[in-house]
Design an enzyme around this catalytic site. Sequence first.
Site, PDB file in Angstrom:
ATOM      1  N   ALA A   6      -5.141  -1.926   1.113  1.00 43.51           N
ATOM      2  CA  ALA A   6      -5.981  -0.827   1.586  1.00 43.51           C
ATOM      3  C   ALA A   6      -7.243  -1.336   2.283  1.00 43.51           C
ATOM      4  O   ALA A   6      -8.091  -0.530   2.667  1.00 43.51           O
ATOM      5  CB  ALA A   6      -6.364   0.055   0.408  1.00 43.51           C
TER       6      ALA A   6
ATOM      7  N   ASN B 111      -8.592  -2.682  -6.502  1.00 43.99           N
ATOM      8  CA  ASN B 111      -7.823  -3.891  -6.196  1.00 43.99           C
ATOM      9  C   ASN B 111      -8.332  -4.549  -4.931  1.00 43.99           C
ATOM     10  O   ASN B 111      -8.286  -5.761  -4.782  1.00 43.99           O
ATOM     11  CB  ASN B 111      -6.344  -3.542  -6.032  1.00 43.99           C
ATOM     12  CG  ASN B 111      -5.749  -3.081  -7.336  1.00 43.99           C
ATOM     13  OD1 ASN B 111      -5.577  -3.868  -8.256  1.00 43.99           O
ATOM     14  ND2 ASN B 111      -5.469  -1.798  -7.445  1.00 43.99           N
TER      15      ASN B 111
ATOM     16  N   HIS C 138     -14.383   1.767   2.581  1.00 41.98           N
ATOM     17  CA  HIS C 138     -14.835   0.432   2.180  1.00 41.98           C
ATOM     18  C   HIS C 138     -15.559  -0.208   3.362  1.00 41.98           C
ATOM     19  O   HIS C 138     -15.037  -0.206   4.472  1.00 41.98           O
ATOM     20  CB  HIS C 138     -13.640  -0.454   1.819  1.00 41.98           C
ATOM     21  CG  HIS C 138     -12.699   0.162   0.835  1.00 41.98           C
ATOM     22  ND1 HIS C 138     -13.021   0.361  -0.482  1.00 41.98           N
ATOM     23  CD2 HIS C 138     -11.432   0.632   0.981  1.00 41.98           C
ATOM     24  CE1 HIS C 138     -11.989   0.916  -1.107  1.00 41.98           C
ATOM     25  NE2 HIS C 138     -11.016   1.097  -0.236  1.00 41.98           N
TER      26      HIS C 138
HETATM   27  N1  NAI Z   1      -4.051  -3.983  -3.204  1.00 38.54           N
HETATM   28  C1  NAI Z   1      -4.365  -2.793  -2.690  1.00 38.54           C
HETATM   29  O1  NAI Z   1      -4.946  -2.694  -1.611  1.00 38.54           O
HETATM   30  C2  NAI Z   1      -3.995  -1.560  -3.426  1.00 38.54           C
HETATM   31  C3  NAI Z   1      -3.353  -1.636  -4.639  1.00 38.54           C
HETATM   32  N2  NAI Z   1      -2.976  -0.509  -5.316  1.00 38.54           N
HETATM   33  C4  NAI Z   1      -2.309  -0.692  -6.611  1.00 38.54           C
HETATM   34  O2  NAI Z   1      -0.902  -0.712  -6.397  1.00 38.54           O
HETATM   35  C5  NAI Z   1      -0.234  -0.229  -7.562  1.00 38.54           C
HETATM   36  C6  NAI Z   1       0.758   0.866  -7.149  1.00 38.54           C
HETATM   37  O3  NAI Z   1       0.057   1.933  -6.524  1.00 38.54           O
HETATM   38  P1  NAI Z   1       0.642   3.408  -6.473  1.00 38.54           P
HETATM   39  O4  NAI Z   1       2.025   3.405  -5.905  1.00 38.54           O
HETATM   40  O5  NAI Z   1      -0.373   4.283  -5.879  1.00 38.54           O
HETATM   41  O6  NAI Z   1       0.713   3.685  -8.068  1.00 38.54           O
HETATM   42  P2  NAI Z   1       1.299   4.900  -8.892  1.00 38.54           P
HETATM   43  O7  NAI Z   1       0.684   4.766 -10.247  1.00 38.54           O
HETATM   44  O8  NAI Z   1       1.176   6.191  -8.177  1.00 38.54           O
HETATM   45  O9  NAI Z   1       2.844   4.505  -8.960  1.00 38.54           O
HETATM   46  C7  NAI Z   1       3.318   3.474  -9.776  1.00 38.54           C
HETATM   47  C8  NAI Z   1       4.768   3.739 -10.116  1.00 38.54           C
HETATM   48  O10 NAI Z   1       5.188   2.759 -11.085  1.00 38.54           O
HETATM   49  C9  NAI Z   1       6.044   3.402 -12.005  1.00 38.54           C
HETATM   50  N3  NAI Z   1       6.157   2.673 -13.270  1.00 38.54           N
HETATM   51  C10 NAI Z   1       5.431   2.813 -14.401  1.00 38.54           C
HETATM   52  N4  NAI Z   1       5.911   2.006 -15.372  1.00 38.54           N
HETATM   53  C11 NAI Z   1       6.965   1.337 -14.834  1.00 38.54           C
HETATM   54  C12 NAI Z   1       7.886   0.384 -15.338  1.00 38.54           C
HETATM   55  N5  NAI Z   1       7.829  -0.054 -16.586  1.00 38.54           N
HETATM   56  N6  NAI Z   1       8.848  -0.096 -14.504  1.00 38.54           N
HETATM   57  C13 NAI Z   1       8.931   0.337 -13.240  1.00 38.54           C
HETATM   58  N7  NAI Z   1       8.096   1.268 -12.695  1.00 38.54           N
HETATM   59  C14 NAI Z   1       7.123   1.752 -13.487  1.00 38.54           C
HETATM   60  C15 NAI Z   1       5.424   4.794 -12.190  1.00 38.54           C
HETATM   61  O11 NAI Z   1       6.373   5.697 -12.706  1.00 38.54           O
HETATM   62  C16 NAI Z   1       5.012   5.121 -10.761  1.00 38.54           C
HETATM   63  O12 NAI Z   1       6.062   5.760 -10.058  1.00 38.54           O
HETATM   64  C17 NAI Z   1      -1.324   0.283  -8.506  1.00 38.54           C
HETATM   65  O13 NAI Z   1      -1.608  -0.693  -9.506  1.00 38.54           O
HETATM   66  C18 NAI Z   1      -2.534   0.443  -7.594  1.00 38.54           C
HETATM   67  O14 NAI Z   1      -3.745   0.293  -8.294  1.00 38.54           O
HETATM   68  C19 NAI Z   1      -3.178   0.723  -4.765  1.00 38.54           C
HETATM   69  C20 NAI Z   1      -3.821   0.850  -3.566  1.00 38.54           C
HETATM   70  C21 NAI Z   1      -4.323  -0.271  -2.828  1.00 38.54           C
HETATM   71  O1  OAA Z   2      -8.238  -0.857  -4.121  1.00 34.85           O
HETATM   72  C1  OAA Z   2      -7.478   0.053  -4.493  1.00 34.85           C
HETATM   73  O2  OAA Z   2      -6.766  -0.054  -5.515  1.00 34.85           O
HETATM   74  C2  OAA Z   2      -7.312   1.323  -3.713  1.00 34.85           C
HETATM   75  C3  OAA Z   2      -8.338   1.628  -2.718  1.00 34.85           C
HETATM   76  O3  OAA Z   2      -9.503   1.334  -2.846  1.00 34.85           O
HETATM   77  C4  OAA Z   2      -7.903   2.369  -1.537  1.00 34.85           C
HETATM   78  O4  OAA Z   2      -6.721   2.720  -1.444  1.00 34.85           O
HETATM   79  O5  OAA Z   2      -8.726   2.574  -0.636  1.00 34.85           O
END
Ligand code: NAI
Ligand code: OAA
Length: 275
Positions: free
Chosen positions: A129, A197, A227
Amino acid sequence: MADLSKRSPALRVAIVGLGPIGIKVAEALDRGIDGLVLSAVSVQHPDKHRDWLAKLSRPPAILPIDGLAEVADIVIECAPSKLVRSIVAPFVKSGKTAVVLSAGALLENDDLIDLARQNGGQIVVPTGALIGLDAVTAAAVGEITSVRMVTRKPVRGLAGAPYIVENNIDIEKITEPLRIFEGTAREAAKGFPANLNVAVALSLAGIGPDRTRLEIWADPALTRNMHRVEVESDSARFSMSIENIPSENPKTGRITALSVIAWLRKQRAALRVGT
Ligand SMILES: NC(=O)C1=CN([C@@H]2O[C@H](COP(=O)(O)OP(=O)(O)OC[C@H]3O[C@@H](n4cnc5c(N)ncnc54)[C@H](O)[C@@H]3O)[C@@H](O)[C@H]2O)C=CC1
Ligand SMILES: O=C([O-])CC(=O)C(=O)O
């Protein structure tokens, strides 16, 4: 015409977590990314996803997390941060690649980086992001003197974070922007594991989690996650900002999944742009 005899076998990709990031990445792989195939997914509730997966043109296997490394060369972690260790370890131990979205979890599991080093594996933290990690890694080849980031999010993008709950900060009723945190990326990773993150990714690209400074603001007037990053180094001074449209998960910007898809496209591309 392409000389098919020169083609390497397709890289097999597995995805853990079919939230807003995992779904978009799975769809992109199913539509076709040159030289890559979606071999398996791991989900929390298989029944919830079975119909959707069956409609894909090449439905992947649904497997437990510990079965993925046998059927994939790359795993994309887009799941709750507590699962990072169980997802990454089997891949890097067998010399394979793990793409980590829950970058904050790498700080408390940094031995995974040693595990990857010892076994010829690789952990990839995509720009996600954020913006401009290519410039930050380039500046880090020289000397960076400071990295500062200011994050502003709508209340929905921050609600429920452990730091807010533990400090009894009532952001639900704010009527003006409120600075709720000032500290290091390491502290932010603990207090905001599902919201910041990006700060950890920035710190890993630059001068580390203890020297990367961060402010977090809750702003009731915002609809986007914003950001702004400022870097001072011996090669350049630069500032960058991004205004992310939230996905179905208000904490997660839409561009995050696109960043992963862009990285996947580079794996077998004849032209790679950006570092
Ligand atoms: N590095 C970056 O720039 C960013 C990182 N993230 C991170 O990425 C990750 C995923 O984000 P989102 O898709 O928005 O999260 P979300 O929480 O909406 O989706 C995560 C999915 O994982 C599933 N899940 C839960 N337990 C599980 C298991 N044991 N096995 C398999 N699947 C399982 C959930 O049911 C859900 O569908 C989060 O940790 C978030 O903080 C999000 C945005 C930006
Ligand atoms: O860092 C994250 O996990 C998500 C975040 O800030 C964004 O999506 O802008």
